[in-house]
Design an enzyme around this catalytic site. Structure first.
Site, short mmCIF file in Angstrom:
data_model
loop_
_atom_site.label_atom_id
_atom_site.label_comp_id
_atom_site.label_asym_id
_atom_site.label_seq_id
_atom_site.Cartn_x
_atom_site.Cartn_y
_atom_site.Cartn_z
N GLY A 118 6.28 -3.13 3.00
CA GLY A 118 5.94 -3.51 4.37
C GLY A 118 6.31 -4.94 4.70
N GLY B 152 0.82 -1.22 0.00
CA GLY B 152 0.00 0.00 0.00
C GLY B 152 0.84 1.26 0.00
N TYR C 10 -7.99 6.72 2.67
CA TYR C 10 -6.79 6.98 1.87
C TYR C 10 -6.24 8.40 2.01
CZ TYR C 10 -8.12 2.49 0.02
OH TYR C 10 -8.45 1.15 -0.07
N ARG D 205 -2.92 8.68 3.88
CA ARG D 205 -1.66 8.12 3.36
C ARG D 205 -1.31 8.61 1.95
NH1 ARG D 205 -2.95 1.71 1.80
NH2 ARG D 205 -3.60 2.26 -0.30
N THR E 282 6.11 -7.44 1.78
CA THR E 282 7.20 -7.16 0.83
C THR E 282 8.52 -7.69 1.36
OG1 THR E 282 6.06 -5.13 0.19
CG2 THR E 282 8.39 -5.29 -0.40
N THR F 293 5.55 1.22 6.11
CA THR F 293 4.23 0.82 6.61
C THR F 293 3.58 2.02 7.27
OG1 THR F 293 3.31 -0.10 8.63
CG2 THR F 293 5.64 -0.38 8.35
N VAL F 294 2.49 2.47 6.68
CA VAL F 294 1.82 3.63 7.28
C VAL F 294 1.26 3.24 8.65
CG1 VAL F 294 -0.49 3.28 6.28
CG2 VAL F 294 0.35 5.60 6.69
N ASP F 295 0.97 1.94 8.83
CA ASP F 295 0.39 1.48 10.11
C ASP F 295 1.43 1.43 11.24
OD1 ASP F 295 -1.85 1.08 8.62
OD2 ASP F 295 -1.81 -1.11 8.69
N MET G 257 -7.00 4.07 9.45
CA MET G 257 -6.28 2.87 9.02
C MET G 257 -5.59 2.21 10.19
SD MET G 257 -4.69 3.43 5.31
CE MET G 257 -5.78 3.26 3.90
N1 LIG Z 1 5.05 -14.28 2.49
C1 LIG Z 1 5.32 -13.70 1.32
N2 LIG Z 1 6.26 -14.20 0.48
C2 LIG Z 1 6.54 -13.61 -0.69
N3 LIG Z 1 5.95 -12.48 -1.12
C3 LIG Z 1 5.02 -11.92 -0.34
C4 LIG Z 1 4.66 -12.49 0.92
N4 LIG Z 1 3.70 -11.72 1.47
C5 LIG Z 1 3.48 -10.71 0.60
N5 LIG Z 1 4.27 -10.83 -0.49
C6 LIG Z 1 4.32 -9.94 -1.65
O1 LIG Z 1 4.78 -8.66 -1.22
C7 LIG Z 1 4.08 -7.61 -1.87
C8 LIG Z 1 3.46 -6.67 -0.88
O2 LIG Z 1 2.75 -7.40 0.14
P1 LIG Z 1 1.50 -6.77 0.91
O3 LIG Z 1 0.45 -6.43 -0.09
O4 LIG Z 1 1.13 -7.69 1.99
O5 LIG Z 1 2.00 -5.37 1.43
P2 LIG Z 1 3.07 -5.00 2.52
O6 LIG Z 1 4.41 -5.05 1.95
O7 LIG Z 1 2.85 -5.84 3.74
O8 LIG Z 1 2.71 -3.48 2.78
P3 LIG Z 1 1.44 -2.88 3.57
O9 LIG Z 1 0.71 -4.03 4.21
O10 LIG Z 1 2.04 -1.96 4.56
O11 LIG Z 1 0.65 -2.17 2.56
C9 LIG Z 1 3.06 -8.30 -2.78
O12 LIG Z 1 3.56 -8.28 -4.09
C10 LIG Z 1 2.94 -9.70 -2.22
O13 LIG Z 1 2.65 -10.66 -3.23
O1 LIG Z 2 -6.73 -0.67 -0.08
P1 LIG Z 2 -5.32 -1.08 -0.05
O2 LIG Z 2 -4.44 -0.30 -0.95
O3 LIG Z 2 -5.15 -2.54 -0.23
O4 LIG Z 2 -4.73 -0.73 1.38
C1 LIG Z 2 -5.40 -0.76 2.60
C2 LIG Z 2 -4.49 -1.23 3.69
O5 LIG Z 2 -3.19 -0.73 3.55
C3 LIG Z 2 -2.71 -0.18 4.77
O6 LIG Z 2 -2.73 1.21 4.63
C4 LIG Z 2 -1.30 -0.59 5.06
O7 LIG Z 2 -1.20 -1.94 5.24
C5 LIG Z 2 -3.72 -0.66 5.84
O8 LIG Z 2 -3.86 0.23 6.90
C6 LIG Z 2 -4.97 -0.82 5.03
O9 LIG Z 2 -5.80 -1.81 5.55
MG LIG Z 3 1.49 -5.63 5.40
#
Ligand SMILES: Nc1ncnc2c1ncn2[C@@H]1O[C@H](COP(=O)(O)OP(=O)(O)OP(=O)(O)O)[C@@H](O)[C@H]1O
Ligand SMILES: O=P(O)(O)OC[C@H]1O[C@](O)(CO)[C@@H](O)[C@@H]1O
Ligand SMILES: [Mg+2]
Length: 465
Positions: free
Chosen positions: A198, A110, A386, A389, A201, A227-229, A272
């Site tokens: 995050g 996100g 949104y 963020r 990722t 991570t905005v959270d 959020m």
């Molecule tokens: N366990 C994992 N192994 C490999 N890739 C992963 C895994 N979990 C998530 N990903 C990949 O990482 C990318 C981002 O993951 P996700 O959407 O969970 O966001 P994030 O990095 O946790 O950020 P946020 O939750 O703060 O928005 C995606 O492309 C997802 O497919």
């Molecule tokens: O709608 P999107 O882009 O999947 O993101 C929403 C989520 O992303 C975050 O901003 C970060 O993980 C959460 O607080 C929220 O639940």
């Molecule tokens: Mg995450």
């Protein structure tokens, strides 16, 4: 021990050797022992004046302690090792010839205020500090490695990106295909990979790093936690968080104005916070307008003694209005699911939420109609989602993003890989990536901050007796 005797003891205290455990960082030379070293080009820079012993260069023995608060009354130093991490910053010897560097930058997950600043500073830092000329942006998250052409980046192109919200490179969820990603890294000839994202990722980045090691590629990988959270552990806080809290204040102020301008007015704000209530908690504490703060880390209930409705009844009688701030991940267990309603997942596998804000809004209206029919009442529900963020980072976050980006560059240039950069106790450290990828950072409802919150709002503890 009383305060005076502790003071006396501290004045003459000798600390015997502390038992420190340094967190080892992977280096390219672990599996490519023959790599040549180069002198850091900063050595020839007109702007960085330094001699050998002025502390400008960081050495492998410069460390940051994870724990800096101790109990001097007999428990220090303990036999339990104190964790230490390598200090971030430029090394005199580096493992890359800047002319041979091909850097790739990707943003995943996100949005978060400051993403564009990190990208900008990676580009400018690589270019200006180290003289790197081949820098590429990967489009739209992990899938961009194998599904689209990279964007060549240079300081001219990115010069005003820090003034834009979002990520100019675009981002996405899902699309993680390990083989395709590492194949693309190999085929495109990238040897430095900067991954901004995050927890999800970073878990993906660990897999990429492991596969690169397995293939014995001369490619260094680093993660920049986003991570905005603020739900990534070990680091002090994540970039963009403060900006998001500031934006959240605007919603809370509006809810407060609306609530106090109506008889029995309730302002309800949903913020959020998937698994953690940091945004909600900090926005509540800094606004001083909130009567009740609801977060995922602690349960709550509506009806009966000690419940939310009883509390609101009292507040409305006392003050004529009340403000509730709720994190999106709070109260998921108390919202009834309709029939076979399943919890959906997004493309990355994250669970979707039932809308706690909309549900509370409707429950509050039903409650008033049931118990106070005929009396004036209003709920003003604000869901800024949104808006908190999708903004540019504030000055503090911008500076933070810049230091993060530069620290990441220095670390990778020194040949570290599989690491993350982040502040620990206010100092920038290099932390093994797999450690950060699995470290969570929930709100601690047993500590002073939560007690302070409870004392400010005087909200119930929602413990059924
Ligand atoms: N366990 C994992 N192994 C490999 N890739 C992963 C895994 N979990 C998530 N990903 C990949 O990482 C990318 C981002 O993951 P996700 O959407 O969970 O966001 P994030 O990095 O946790 O950020 P946020 O939750 O703060 O928005 C995606 O492309 C997802 O497919
Ligand atoms: O709608 P999107 O882009 O999947 O993101 C929403 C989520 O992303 C975050 O901003 C970060 O993980 C959460 O607080 C929220 O639940
Ligand atoms: Mg995450």
């Amino acid at each position: 021990m009383n305060t005076d005797s502790i003071q006396d003891q501290l004045e003459s205290l000798t600390i015997s050797p502390i038992n420190v455990k340094l967190k080892r960082l992977p280096r390219l030379t672990d599996y490519l022992p023959g790599l040549q070293t180069h002198t850091n080009p900063l050595q020839h820079s007109n702007f960085y004046h330094h001699s050998d012993n002025d502390g400008f260069y960081i050495t492998h023995s410069d460390v940051i302690l994870r724990q800096i608060v101790f109990d001097f009354s007999g428990h220090f130093p303990s036999s339990t090792p104190h964790l230490a991490y390598h200090n971030a910053g430029p090394r005199k010897e580096i493992l890359f010839d800047p002319k041979q560097v091909r850097a790739a930058i990707v943003t995943c997950g996100g949005l978060c205020p400051g993403l564009n600043t990190v990208i900008r500073e990676l580009v400018v830092g690589l270019w200006e500090l180290y003289g790197v000329r081949e820098i590429f942006g990967i489009k739209a998250g992990y899938r961009g490695f194998y599904s689209s052409d990279p964007i060549p980046l240079d300081p001219k192109l990115v010069h005003n990106w820090h003034k834009r919200g979002g990520t100019v490179l675009e981002t996405s969820r899902g699309g993680f295909d390990l083989k395709k990603i590492v194949d693309a890294i190999e085929t495109r000839g990238y040897n430095q990979v900067y991954i901004i994202g995050g927890d999800g990722t970073l878990r993906g980045a660990v897999q990429i790093f492991n596969e690169i090691q397995h293939r014995k590629l001369n490619v260094a990988v680093t993660g920049i936690p986003k991570t905005v959270d603020n739900d990534v552990g070990i680091i002090d806080r994540s970039f963009g968080f403060q900006t998001a809290v500031e934006m959240a204040q605007q919603a809370i102020s509006a809810a407060h104005v609306e609530a106090e301008s109506s008889p029995n007015g309730i302002g309800l704000v949903k913020l959020m916070g998937r698994n953690t209530g940091h945004i909600t908690l900090d926005a509540t504490l800094s606004s001083c307008d909130v009567d009740c703060c609801l977060i995922p880390e602690t349960d709550f209930y509506l009806e009966g003694k000690g419940g939310l409705l009883e509390f609101l009844d009292l507040r409305l009688k006392e003050n004529g209005h009340a403000v509730i701030v709720v994190a999106e991940g709070a109260g998921q267990d108390i919202i009834p699911r309709i029939g076979s309603q399943k919890q959906e997942r997004d493309e990355s596998g994250n669970l979707g939420f039932l809308d706690i804000g909309a549900w509370l809004n409707s429950e509050l209206k039903k409650w008033w109609e049931r118990d106070h029919k005929g009396e004036l009442f209003t709920v003003k529900y604000i869901d800024p989602t949104y808006m908190i963020r999708a903004v540019t980072a504030n000055a503090t976050d911008n500076l933070y993003c810049t230091l993060l980006a530069h620290s990441a560059i220095h670390g990778i240039m020194a040949g570290y890989t599989g690491f993350v950069t982040g502040p620990i106790n206010g100092n920038y450290a290099y932390i093994p990536m797999d450690e950060v990828a699995h470290a969570k950072s929930p709100v601690n409802t047993k500590d002073h901050k939560w007690a302070w919150l409870r004392s400010v709002t005087a909200q119930p503890d929602f413990q059924r007796t």
